[in-house]
Every structure is written in C-alpha cells, then in structure tokens.
Scaffold this motif. Structure first.
Motif, PDB file in Angstrom:
ATOM      1  N   ASP A   1      18.898 -82.781  80.565  1.00 39.80           N
ATOM      2  CA  ASP A   1      20.210 -82.413  79.532  1.00 39.80           C
ATOM      3  C   ASP A   1      21.442 -82.084  80.698  1.00 39.80           C
ATOM      4  O   ASP A   1      21.609 -80.336  80.639  1.00 39.80           O
TER       5      ASP A   1
ATOM      6  N   ASP B   1      16.237 -87.239  85.859  1.00 42.67           N
ATOM      7  CA  ASP B   1      15.114 -86.824  86.218  1.00 42.67           C
ATOM      8  C   ASP B   1      14.475 -86.451  87.014  1.00 42.67           C
ATOM      9  O   ASP B   1      14.961 -86.668  87.933  1.00 42.67           O
TER      10      ASP B   1
ATOM     11  N   ARG C   1      13.301 -84.165  82.327  1.00 38.59           N
ATOM     12  CA  ARG C   1      14.129 -84.025  81.964  1.00 38.59           C
ATOM     13  C   ARG C   1      15.582 -83.143  81.984  1.00 38.59           C
ATOM     14  O   ARG C   1      14.737 -81.823  80.834  1.00 38.59           O
TER      15      ARG C   1
ATOM     16  N   MET D   1      13.831 -90.998  91.223  1.00 36.57           N
ATOM     17  CA  MET D   1      13.551 -89.808  91.027  1.00 36.57           C
ATOM     18  C   MET D   1      13.364 -89.008  91.405  1.00 36.57           C
ATOM     19  O   MET D   1      12.276 -89.628  92.582  1.00 36.57           O
TER      20      MET D   1
ATOM     21  N   ALA E   1      22.157 -87.283  81.920  1.00 33.25           N
ATOM     22  CA  ALA E   1      20.623 -86.651  81.965  1.00 33.25           C
ATOM     23  C   ALA E   1      20.362 -86.815  83.541  1.00 33.25           C
ATOM     24  O   ALA E   1      20.355 -88.050  83.765  1.00 33.25           O
TER      25      ALA E   1
ATOM     26  N   THR F   1       8.613 -84.053  80.594  1.00 32.45           N
ATOM     27  CA  THR F   1       8.522 -85.285  79.419  1.00 32.45           C
ATOM     28  C   THR F   1       7.493 -85.990  80.623  1.00 32.45           C
ATOM     29  O   THR F   1       6.769 -86.866  80.027  1.00 32.45           O
TER      30      THR F   1
END
Length: 169
Positions: free
Chosen positions: A123, A130, A121, A1, A128, A115
């Motif tokens: 989109d 993160d 997140r 991430m 997607a 989230t």
C-alpha cells in the motif's frame, strides 16, 4: 504482477541483508517509514550523539578537578539538535540513494502485507501494487505487546510479566 527473486520488508537491519552475494538477483526493499530503521532514526545513533554531547558538557563542568580552568557557559540546544538531525538525515538519504541507484534493486515506499503464499500487496501513497517473490525476508522490527489475558488481569505490569512467566512453564 511484478516478480522478484527476493523481497525484504524493512530497510533498517533488513537493508543489511542485501550483500554482494545477491548480485544478479532481482531484489526489492519495502519500507513504510525511514531507511535506517529505529537505530539510525530514533534509537542508537541519536541517543549516543546526545549522550556524548552531555559527556562533553560534564567534562567541561568538572575540569577544575584536574586543575584546568574551563567554564561551561551554555549548551546550544538548537545547534545540538540540528547537528544530530543533519547526520541522521544524511545517513538515511545516502542509504536510500545507494539502493535506488542499484539496477537490480527496486525500492517500494509503503506498507507490505501478505495476500497469499509469497505474494504481497504494498500500500503506497499513489495506490497499491502487488508483487511476488521466491523469498521474502521480514525485517520490519517489532512492537511490544502485553497479551490480552495478562493486560486484563488488573495487576501491575511487572507482576503480570512475572505471573505469566510462571504459568508458561
């Protein structure tokens, strides 16, 4: 991430948050639709450009009151439209390009949603992603909403607003 120091959701007024004081920070901007927000793309700027065009046409129409011979023969709507959109497109594209060329700024095209604490997140059309951030600024604008109990009362909107403001006191 991927982790950023700052994520700004919204590239309208949110884009103005990122100033020189953020130099050296890892900053991200998430924009779902248009750089420049409502003011540039659908509000202030196009409205004023159209209003000024109408003002110029009105000035020509009223010129005789000032002993000036002038005649309004036509308003070329396509030309007006093209001039307005050319300005908006250029401003929007320049704003995006400016941010994309900055090494410390990442632009994400997509819709952000939380989230978890300091975790989003995004989109995007290609899937997607993160991200997390030390700080997150929400500058995504607002949408008008009449609360359910007020909307369900069956009263005209103006009366619902008045009634709900009286009961809220």
């Amino acid at each position: 991430m991927r982790h950023h120091d700052l994520v700004v959701i919204g590239a309208g007024s949110g884009n103005a948050v990122i100033g020189e004081s953020f130099a050296g920070l890892d900053v991200a901007i998430v924009e779902e639709r248009w750089f420049g927000g409502t003011c540039l793309n659908a509000g202030c700027i196009p409205s004023k450009m159209l209003a000024y065009t109408a003002h110029v046409a009105g000035t020509v129409r009223e010129a005789g009151r000032y002993d000036v011979d002038a005649e309004l023969r036509a308003v070329r709507w396509r030309g007006v439209r093209d001039r307005v959109f050319a300005r908006l497109d250029a401003e929007r594209d320049d704003g995006r390009a400016y941010r994309e060329q900055q090494e410390s700024v990442t632009v994400y095209d997509g819709r952000a949603r939380f989230t978890g604490p300091r975790t989003l997140r995004i989109d995007r059309a290609d899937g997607a992603v993160d991200v997390s951030a030390r700080q997150i600024v929400i500058a995504a604008g607002g949408r008008p909403l009449v609360p359910g109990p007020v909307a369900d009362a069956g009263l005209p909107y103006e009366r619902r607003v008045y009634e709900s403001s009286r009961t809220a006191r």
